[in-house]
Design a protein around this motif. Structure first.
Motif, short mmCIF file in Angstrom:
data_model
loop_
_atom_site.label_atom_id
_atom_site.label_comp_id
_atom_site.label_asym_id
_atom_site.label_seq_id
_atom_site.Cartn_x
_atom_site.Cartn_y
_atom_site.Cartn_z
N ASP A 29 12.08 -32.46 -6.68
CA ASP A 29 10.94 -31.80 -6.04
C ASP A 29 11.22 -31.51 -4.58
O ASP A 29 10.90 -30.43 -4.07
N MET A 30 11.82 -32.47 -3.88
CA MET A 30 12.10 -32.26 -2.47
C MET A 30 13.12 -31.15 -2.27
O MET A 30 12.98 -30.33 -1.37
N ASP A 31 14.14 -31.12 -3.11
CA ASP A 31 15.14 -30.08 -2.99
C ASP A 31 14.54 -28.70 -3.27
O ASP A 31 14.84 -27.73 -2.59
N ASP A 168 13.61 -35.92 17.68
CA ASP A 168 15.05 -35.82 17.84
C ASP A 168 15.65 -34.93 16.76
O ASP A 168 16.56 -34.16 17.01
N SER A 169 15.12 -35.02 15.53
CA SER A 169 15.49 -34.09 14.46
C SER A 169 14.43 -34.14 13.38
O SER A 169 13.81 -35.19 13.15
N ILE A 170 14.23 -33.02 12.70
CA ILE A 170 13.34 -33.00 11.55
C ILE A 170 13.90 -33.89 10.45
O ILE A 170 13.15 -34.51 9.68
N GLU A 171 15.20 -34.00 10.38
CA GLU A 171 15.82 -34.89 9.39
C GLU A 171 15.30 -36.31 9.57
O GLU A 171 14.90 -36.98 8.59
N ASN A 172 15.28 -36.81 10.81
CA ASN A 172 14.81 -38.17 11.05
C ASN A 172 13.31 -38.30 10.82
O ASN A 172 12.84 -39.35 10.36
N VAL A 173 12.56 -37.25 11.12
CA VAL A 173 11.12 -37.26 10.82
C VAL A 173 10.92 -37.41 9.31
O VAL A 173 10.07 -38.18 8.85
N ALA A 174 11.69 -36.65 8.53
CA ALA A 174 11.56 -36.71 7.08
C ALA A 174 11.96 -38.07 6.53
O ALA A 174 11.35 -38.57 5.58
N VAL A 175 12.97 -38.69 7.13
CA VAL A 175 13.37 -40.04 6.71
C VAL A 175 12.23 -41.02 6.95
O VAL A 175 11.95 -41.90 6.11
N PRO A 179 10.96 -42.58 3.06
CA PRO A 179 12.09 -43.52 3.13
C PRO A 179 12.71 -43.85 1.78
O PRO A 179 13.82 -44.37 1.74
N TRP A 180 12.01 -43.55 0.69
CA TRP A 180 12.55 -43.86 -0.63
C TRP A 180 13.41 -42.74 -1.21
O TRP A 180 13.97 -42.88 -2.30
N LEU A 181 13.56 -41.63 -0.50
CA LEU A 181 14.36 -40.51 -0.99
C LEU A 181 15.63 -40.35 -0.15
O LEU A 181 15.64 -40.68 1.04
N PRO A 182 16.70 -39.84 -0.75
CA PRO A 182 17.95 -39.61 0.01
C PRO A 182 17.84 -38.32 0.83
O PRO A 182 18.55 -37.34 0.60
N VAL A 183 16.96 -38.37 1.82
CA VAL A 183 16.64 -37.18 2.60
C VAL A 183 17.88 -36.57 3.24
O VAL A 183 18.05 -35.35 3.25
#
Length: 260
Positions: A29-31, A168-175, A179-183
């Motif tokens: 779903d995330m992908d 700092d990054s949207i990647e870190n916001v998404a993590v 936290p349970w997904l391999p963002v």
């Protein structure tokens, strides 16, 4: 005597398999939907002066307040923001500035589909257009738009930079949020502001909301550490949340001071 242990092992196997299926479904779903989760196009609700700007593969609508030859202010909004609604506040705070507020692709009357690459490219086109008539350009980015503004300021000459609820990054916001997904394996649009912060020379103000639960304060704190010494300062708006920061008088004071 062996029936109960075997049943327990079978039950654990089914539970593990079920959790694995749910995990893989979440990844899928995330992908598949991550960009629809990141971008929430809004119509332009307030009428006013607009600029139509052709870009590669799309046409952008820019909410404008003209002031020929005056200092120009470029504004990049949040992922669910109608920037036409932000123009009156900026017009009141900066009466002597020309204003250019970009509706991202598929927002307002802009066409095309948003992506990180597209937003960065569109910001550069807007900057080049504005530079023809304005010698001094200041930049504001809010939330998602802070990544667009930071990248632009790292590449072009700007007089002042204000980043509102930045990360700092949207990647870190998404993590933080998932936290349970391999963002880090799945995410496409990373908006890595920390990676470009060291190349920004314009005086920069980071304006955070005290009670922000979407872009957590540590994301702004981490971003601040990537600027060269003396370039960036941080302001926290007391009592503010992510979505209501613009309604706080302390925010307006901080923004005015950042861009004066």
């Amino acid at each position: 005597m062996q029936i109960i242990p075997q049943a327990l092992r079978l039950m654990r196997l089914w539970v593990t398999a079920g959790l694995a299926v749910l995990f893989l479904a979440g990844c899928n779903d995330m992908d598949a939907w991550q960009r629809s989760m990141l971008y929430h196009p809004q119509p332009a609700r307030l009428a006013g002066e607009t600029l139509t700007l052709p870009v590669d593969g799309a046409t952008l609508s820019i909410s404008v307040r003209s002031r020929p030859g005056a200092p120009a202010l470029l504004y990049f909004g949040g992922n669910a923001e109608d920037v036409s609604g932000t123009r009156p506040q900026l017009a009141r705070l900066f009466p002597d500035h020309a204003l250019y507020l970009m509706h991202y692709r598929s927002y307002g009357q802009s066409t095309g589909e948003p992506s990180e690459a597209a937003l960065h490219a569109d910001a550069r086109v807007l900057y080049e257009h504005v530079r023809r008539d304005h010698a001094e350009i200041k930049v504001v980015g809010r939330s998602l738009g802070s990544g667009v503004a930071a990248r632009l300021a790292s590449e072009q000459a700007v007089a002042r930079l204000a980043l509102v609820t930045p990360y700092d990054s949207i990647e870190n916001v998404a993590v933080d949020l998932y936290p349970w997904l391999p963002v880090r394996w799945l995410i496409r649009d990373r908006f890595d502001s920390a990676a470009v912060a060291g190349r920004i020379s314009a005086p920069t103000t980071l304006i955070a909301a005290e009670h922000d639960t979407l872009i957590r304060p540590e994301r702004t704190v981490q971003l601040a550490t990537h600027f060269q010494p003396g370039v960036a300062r941080s302001v926290v708006v007391p009592g503010a949340h992510h979505n209501d920061i613009g309604a706080h008088p302390a925010y307006e004071r901080a923004l005015e001071e950042a861009l004066r």
